[in-house]
Design an enzyme around this catalytic site. Structure first.
Site, PDB file in Angstrom:
ATOM      1  N   GLU A   1       0.839  -1.199   0.000  1.00  0.00           N
ATOM      2  CA  GLU A   1       0.000   0.000   0.000  1.00  0.00           C
ATOM      3  C   GLU A   1       0.877   1.254   0.000  1.00  0.00           C
ATOM      4  OE1 GLU A   1      -2.777   0.013   3.268  1.00  0.00           O
ATOM      5  OE2 GLU A   1      -3.723   1.884   2.601  1.00  0.00           O
TER       6      GLU A   1
ATOM      7  N   ASN B   1     -12.784  -1.382  -0.410  1.00  0.00           N
ATOM      8  CA  ASN B   1     -11.911  -1.870   0.659  1.00  0.00           C
ATOM      9  C   ASN B   1     -12.496  -1.409   1.986  1.00  0.00           C
ATOM     10  OD1 ASN B   1      -9.229  -2.571   2.081  1.00  0.00           O
ATOM     11  ND2 ASN B   1      -9.471  -0.391   2.536  1.00  0.00           N
ATOM     12  N   GLU B   2     -12.668  -2.312   2.906  1.00  0.00           N
ATOM     13  CA  GLU B   2     -13.187  -1.984   4.245  1.00  0.00           C
ATOM     14  C   GLU B   2     -14.320  -0.944   4.139  1.00  0.00           C
ATOM     15  OE1 GLU B   2     -10.051  -1.352   7.154  1.00  0.00           O
ATOM     16  OE2 GLU B   2      -9.431  -3.444   6.932  1.00  0.00           O
TER      17      GLU B   2
ATOM     18  N   GLU C   1      -6.125  -9.120   3.926  1.00  0.00           N
ATOM     19  CA  GLU C   1      -5.243  -8.434   4.883  1.00  0.00           C
ATOM     20  C   GLU C   1      -5.157  -9.303   6.127  1.00  0.00           C
ATOM     21  OE1 GLU C   1      -5.930  -4.255   5.681  1.00  0.00           O
ATOM     22  OE2 GLU C   1      -6.499  -3.890   3.590  1.00  0.00           O
TER      23      GLU C   1
ATOM     24  N   GLN D   1       2.210  -6.049   5.521  1.00  0.00           N
ATOM     25  CA  GLN D   1       2.401  -5.687   4.135  1.00  0.00           C
ATOM     26  C   GLN D   1       3.835  -6.021   3.714  1.00  0.00           C
ATOM     27  OE1 GLN D   1       1.106  -1.762   3.104  1.00  0.00           O
ATOM     28  NE2 GLN D   1      -0.861  -1.982   4.113  1.00  0.00           N
TER      29      GLN D   1
HETATM   30  O1  AHR Z   1      -2.904  -2.532   6.279  1.00  0.00           O
HETATM   31  C1  AHR Z   1      -3.150  -1.308   6.891  1.00  0.00           C
HETATM   32  C2  AHR Z   1      -4.609  -0.888   6.847  1.00  0.00           C
HETATM   33  O2  AHR Z   1      -5.376  -1.786   7.587  1.00  0.00           O
HETATM   34  C3  AHR Z   1      -5.276  -0.881   5.492  1.00  0.00           C
HETATM   35  O3  AHR Z   1      -5.046   0.284   4.802  1.00  0.00           O
HETATM   36  C4  AHR Z   1      -6.714  -1.016   5.823  1.00  0.00           C
HETATM   37  O4  AHR Z   1      -7.448  -1.635   4.803  1.00  0.00           O
HETATM   38  C5  AHR Z   1      -6.708  -1.793   7.132  1.00  0.00           C
HETATM   39  O5  AHR Z   1      -7.500  -1.181   8.075  1.00  0.00           O
END
Ligand code: AHR
Length: 514
Positions: A44, A193-194, A318, A366
């Site tokens: 990211e 996303n979320e 994630e 990540q």
């Molecule tokens: O991985 C960090 C963050 O965690 C991401 O941006 C988000 O999707 C999640 O809350």
């Protein structure tokens, strides 16, 4: 004492009375493939993940690079054979406009990274740079579409830009002018996303209606390969109804996967240090990691109600440990990586393998310098973390056939609650070798494990281990090889039964040959 006291032990989540760790493997029942995409990653625009960690620019860096991407990172990720890479976020994707990051770099609009510190980004790493890098790595790209501040039109045009044949539209002409004639054919698309939080604070009902608009328009062309569209599912038990809502209301022809997120975090308001943690904090983190078993099982069970054939994939896009940011790393969400993280990785990947009938992709959060990273960088230096080594040891499971395992484990007691000390998964690869990955999360005792093998005549055993004397141990820029895999010889075989002695806090991968 442990071996003579009858303790409560685990069999597929059921409690029985037993006194030792016992595993039964059933090669005679092996039919499900473990998708290599379970071993995917996530990068990211956050802290020093993309800029500095992966991308240093073509012109001004003293760090050796290919088209601006660090050569040492390319080598490490190629060695790991990463199967896919999710980008550009995360929450960053929820405000990202892809058109601002194409064309000549000096003309690209600078942006403010709204999700991660409001710092200025020059957009020099955009769609071309990411997709070209994926080609270099041999990894499938997985793009996350902005469903919050973006539009259906913007998403449709991204699909056109990256997937349509040369010369078919205004957008493919622009792509060609920017140096790329043939399409990249991106298969994996996350729609939102979320969306229950940074992706728009939506209700599941609202999300499902909007999702259908995106999914319909993104694929109403014969000009693209079939897309694999992934809908936003839960990020905690409070969101289980998202899975139900999607399964019930999105027509089968409009989605291929549902994503879930789960982080091993002790307490969101007090996450604790990444490498200066107590035994209690260690145990609490591991307990959170074990929750993945329940989270995957419950989501999968809900999906079974509408999709007993398991057409729809569960994508854990994630996952990983999350601690307080380490200021020395000079970047948001930078954290050290220790044997604790190796334990999280080993047991989580075992959970995914064992659920391979439903879990067909996952993305560790990540890749570089952020959260449970496989790589940490400091200027021209790079280190491989304990998590990297677990991912490397588990490569043997990529696209192999899952061997069902029945596990009876001793307990590890956390705050009066019991979790299994031992986790196991096994597979048979294309050449016929069986691999068994085991973790012993107990940081106070070794664990003897007896493994009965059914349906496979094992001739010999060899193995590798990742461990250290303390769970706080990891690799540093001063001592980059403190924690690396070693040969493991504490396993023997007799009458098709393995006797293994797992040292405390260890990850072991065994190889059996016929
Ligand atoms: O991985 C960090 C963050 O965690 C991401 O941006 C988000 O999707 C999640 O809350």
């Amino acid at each position: 004492m442990r071996n003579i006291i009858l303790t409560t032990c685990w069999v597929f989540g059921t409690t029985v009375l037993f006194a030792q760790n016992h595993v039964s493997l059933h090669a005679d029942m092996a039919t499900t493939q473990i998708s290599k995409h379970i071993y995917g990653h996530f990068a990211e625009h956050l802290g020093r993940c993309i800029y500095d960690g992966i991308y240093v620019g073509e012109n001004n860096s003293k760090i050796p690079n290919t088209n601006g991407v660090r050569n040492d990172v390319i080598k490490a990720l190629k060695d790991l054979q990463i199967p896919n890479l999710r980008w550009p976020g995360g929450c960053f994707a929820d405000t990202y406009h892809w058109k601002e990051a194409i064309g000549p770099k000096d003309k690209r609009r600078h942006i403010e990274n709204l999700s991660w510190g409001n710092y200025r980004e020059d957009n020099s790493f955009g769609t071309h740079e990411f997709l070209d890098m994926c080609e270099l790595l041999g990894a499938e790209p997985y793009l996350a579409v902005n469903m919050n501040t973006g539009s259906v039109q913007e998403a449709v045009e991204w699909v056109q830009y990256v997937n349509h044949a040369n010369g078919t539209s205004y957008l493919t002409d622009i792509r060609a002018e920017s140096g790329r004639q043939k399409p990249w054919n991106v298969k994996y698309w996350g729609i939102g996303n979320e969306s229950w939080d940074c992706g728009g604070s939506m209700t599941p009902e609202y999300y499902v209606n909007l999702y259908k608009q995106y999914a319909t328009a993104m694929t109403s062309y014969s000009n693209t390969e079939k897309l694999f569209r992934i809908a936003v599912g839960p990020g905690s038990p409070e969101h289980y109804h998202w899975t139900e809502e999607i399964m019930k209301n999105v027509p089968a022809r409009r989605f291929e996967g549902i994503s879930i997120h789960h982080y091993s975090v002790i307490d969101w308001s007090n996450k604790g240090s990444s490498d200066q943690f107590s035994d209690k904090e260690y145990a609490l983190t591991i307990q959170k990691a074990w929750f993945m078993e329940e989270f995957v099982s419950k989501n999968s069970g809900m999906m079974d109600k509408y999709d007993p054939e398991k057409r729809v994939a569960l994508i854990v896009d994630e996952w990983g440990g999350w601690y307080d940011t380490d200021p020395e790393g000079k970047g948001a969400l930078y954290q050290q990586n220790t044997i604790r993280d190796a334990m999280i990785a080993g047991l989580t990947l075992n959970i995914f393998n064992n659920h391979a009938d439903r879990v067909r992709m996952a993305n560790l959060a990540q890749t570089v310098n952020v959260l449970q990273a496989v790589i940490l960088t400091k200027e021209e230096k790079l280190i491989l973390t304990p998590t990297y080594h677990v991912m490397e040891m588990y490569k043997v499971h990529h696209d192999a056939t899952l061997v069902p395992a029945q596990v009876i484990s001793n307990d590890f007691v956390v705050d009066g609650k019991r979790i299994p000390a031992v986790s196991v998964s096994a597979s048979i690869d294309k050449s016929g070798k069986m691999h068994i990955s085991l973790t012993n999360i107990d940081n106070t005792s070794s664990q003897k494990v007896e493994i009965a093998i059914n349906g496979y005549k094992a001739g010999g055993v060899s193995g590798r281990i990742l461990t250290a004397s303390k769970v706080q141990d990891g690799n540093t820029f001063e001592n980059p090889k403190k924690v690396v895999p070693q040969n493991f010889s504490d396993a023997s075989i007799s009458n098709n039964t393995l006797a293994v002695n797992l040292p405390q806090n260890s990850v072991v991968v065994l190889e059996l040959v016929k």
